[in-house]
Design an enzyme around this catalytic site. Structure first.
Site, PDB file in Angstrom:
ATOM      1  N   ASP A   1       0.816  -1.209   0.000  1.00 19.64           N
ATOM      2  CA  ASP A   1       0.000   0.000   0.000  1.00 19.64           C
ATOM      3  C   ASP A   1       0.856   1.269   0.000  1.00 19.64           C
ATOM      4  O   ASP A   1       2.067   1.227   0.251  1.00 19.64           O
ATOM      5  CB  ASP A   1      -0.891   0.031   1.252  1.00 19.64           C
ATOM      6  CG  ASP A   1      -2.155  -0.796   1.078  1.00 19.64           C
ATOM      7  OD1 ASP A   1      -2.431  -1.208  -0.056  1.00 19.64           O
ATOM      8  OD2 ASP A   1      -2.840  -1.024   2.087  1.00 19.64           O
TER       9      ASP A   1
ATOM     10  N   MET B   1      -8.259   9.510   9.048  1.00 18.10           N
ATOM     11  CA  MET B   1      -8.733   9.921   7.721  1.00 18.10           C
ATOM     12  C   MET B   1      -9.715  11.092   7.773  1.00 18.10           C
ATOM     13  O   MET B   1     -10.638  11.174   6.965  1.00 18.10           O
ATOM     14  CB  MET B   1      -9.397   8.728   7.004  1.00 18.10           C
ATOM     15  CG  MET B   1      -8.480   7.529   6.847  1.00 18.10           C
ATOM     16  SD  MET B   1      -9.334   6.059   6.232  1.00 18.10           S
ATOM     17  CE  MET B   1     -10.329   5.575   7.652  1.00 18.10           C
TER      18      MET B   1
ATOM     19  N   LYS C   1      -3.615   3.288  -2.485  1.00 17.93           N
ATOM     20  CA  LYS C   1      -4.722   4.214  -2.720  1.00 17.93           C
ATOM     21  C   LYS C   1      -4.400   5.533  -2.032  1.00 17.93           C
ATOM     22  O   LYS C   1      -4.062   5.565  -0.858  1.00 17.93           O
ATOM     23  CB  LYS C   1      -6.032   3.658  -2.152  1.00 17.93           C
ATOM     24  CG  LYS C   1      -6.456   2.317  -2.727  1.00 17.93           C
ATOM     25  CD  LYS C   1      -7.808   1.918  -2.145  1.00 17.93           C
ATOM     26  CE  LYS C   1      -8.253   0.567  -2.657  1.00 17.93           C
ATOM     27  NZ  LYS C   1      -7.449  -0.525  -2.089  1.00 17.93           N
TER      28      LYS C   1
END
Length: 490
Positions: free
Chosen positions: A34, A165, A56
């Site tokens: 990742d 996030m 991502k």
């Protein structure tokens, strides 16, 4: 046996990988990693292992989640050992559960290796205990990318709140918490790239946090911590107080020898960037060295000017009992390499340089002596010229070659071509200086501070028109690092 491993790579510092995670990476045939997985961990996989980026970043997705699952399963069905390497922990907002659903449905054996999740890294590296008996009885982790999906009236009552996030929605999140009754004076902090040398921290009160985040230009990936425990940061913070925290240091040593220097810089908080300017290779023809070894008993002295010379010489010699003459080692590291095989040098100069060796022999009776000097195929002539002037016969034999690595120019372009240049570059020999100058773009070192391992290397730096900002008092890795620390001190 074919298996898929979900491995947590930790919050950023590659040393925070678990022992099991490190072992599993060493078994990998394929690593799917990742954006937040520490890239240095890829070096733990076998050289032949496939390394596939599937990260991502907001709207930039290399592959869809369905494609990632399909790629893991397809490789496992081909008999490969697959490591799915994630930042933090696979089961803490890492979509590990979704991936295991697909793997389990496909009937592929799997294991999960936990990792240190971002809040734990922030807590440790920012000096904020997530729990404290006097301040926290409830700790809550919450995702902040979908503000409307969270009941902030409930979440906001948690003593310590960690928001993943949520940095791009911080105005809305703070607004919800304040409307839910959270005190605007609650201590709060946002941390970007926690545990890495470029860790960025913004702290204040809950009410002020959005303004501070915008003012500092803080962008993902960042995590927010809210609660009274944030007050401990001023007392407990240690990482951002390390002497080289935030400094980017380029290491130009050969990859096989850079470990000690990289490790010491990393421990002091630096971001280390490797630019191997030298690659050590054996000679194509060893007839000269082998001939010298065949008549080794004729030599009164053997002079070793590097640990490399020791290694390559001993590889051809094989039996150290054949060494009859006296031995000189250029410095403490070379002496240690010899002593490791029970060869005790009789002469070790105070200054670990060719000039130091020459000066040391000035007080030794070598007139009429025969001296063997095994060394790199291209080296300075200070030692042989001095010994010959003192009446010795010197046989120079090539033990190994120093060449510029094939990928060095591309690495240099990437390192020095970015908008933010490194803070420091380290040179451990004249060869590293010459090679970097040969491969680096014009003006690459403008504004980059130079650290040299000693006077001889510094002289080469200056010949290229560069300034030496730090020079080691002792020609060793430790001496070089300490010179940087001293020069970087406020």
């Amino acid at each position: 046996m074919t298996k898929i491993y979900l491995v947590g790579g930790g919050p950023g510092d590659p040393e925070l990988i678990t022992i099991k995670g490190k072992r599993v990476l060493g078994l990998a045939d394929a690593v799917l990693y990742d954006h937040l997985a520490p890239e240095q961990l890829l070096d733990l996989a076998p050289p032949a292992a496939e390394r596939l980026y599937v990260g991502k970043k907001r709207a930039d997705h290399a592959y869809t989640q369905q494609e990632i699952c399909a790629m893991m399963i397809e490789r496992a069905r081909r008999g490969l050992t697959v490591v799915r390497l994630k930042g933090g922990d696979p089961f803490v907002f890492g979509r590990g559960g979704e991936e295991l659903e697909a793997v389990a449905e496909a009937g592929i054996p799997f294991e999960v290796v936990p990792g240190i999740t971002a809040p734990l890294g922030i807590a440790a590296y920012s000096g904020i205990p997530l729990t404290h008996r006097d301040y926290t009885s409830v700790l809550t982790f919450v995702p902040g990318h979908n503000v409307d999906a969270v009941d902030w009236s409930i979440v906001g009552r948690s003593d310590t709140l960690v928001v993943f996030m949520g940095i791009e929605h911080i105005d809305d999140i703070v607004g919800e918490l304040l409307r839910a009754g959270r005190s605007p004076l609650t201590p709060a902090v946002a941390v970007r790239w926690a545990t890495r040398p470029d860790q960025q921290t913004v702290s204040g009160t809950l009410e002020d946090l959005p303004r501070l985040i915008h003012a500092h230009g803080l962008t993902p990936p960042a995590t927010v911590l809210i609660g009274e425990v944030v007050r401990f940061r001023e007392r407990f913070s240690w990482f951002e107080r390390l002497p080289l925290f935030g400094a980017t240091v380029v290491v130009t040593r050969a990859r096989s020898q850079a470990g000690e220097l990289c490790d010491e810089l990393h421990r002091l908080g630096a971001r280390v960037v490797e630019l191997p300017a030298i690659e050590l290779r054996p000679m194509d023809d060893y007839s000269g060295l082998d001939a010298a070894i065949a008549r080794l008993g004729e030599y009164d002295w053997i002079v070793f000017t590097s640990t490399n010379a020791v290694d390559y010489f001993l590889e051809r010699l094989r039996d150290i009992r054949r060494i009859r003459g006296r031995v000189c080692a250029i410095g403490t590291a070379t002496r240690a390499a010899l002593e490791a095989v029970h060869v005790i040098p009789e002469l070790v100069p105070d200054e670990a340089s060719s000039e130091g060796v020459a000066a040391a022999f000035a007080s030794v009776a070598v007139s009429g002596a025969r001296v063997l000097l095994p060394r790199a195929s291209q080296a300075r002539e200070v030692i042989p010229e001095t010994l010959r002037a003192l009446g010795a016969t010197v046989d120079i034999v090539d033990a190994y070659r120093n060449i510029i690595p094939d990928d060095a120019a591309a690495r240099a372009q990437k390192i020095f071509g970015s908008s933010r240049k490194p803070d420091w570059i380290t040179f451990t020999s004249g060869s590293t200086v010459n090679n970097v100058i040969a491969i680096a773009p014009a003006g690459a070192l403008d504004g980059v501070r130079v650290a040299s391992i000693g006077p001889a290397t510094s002289a080469v730096v200056r010949r290229h028109g560069l300034r030496v900002d730090a020079e080691a008092r002792e020609a060793s890795v430790h001496g070089l690092v300490q010179a940087i620390v001293t020069a970087a001190a406020p």
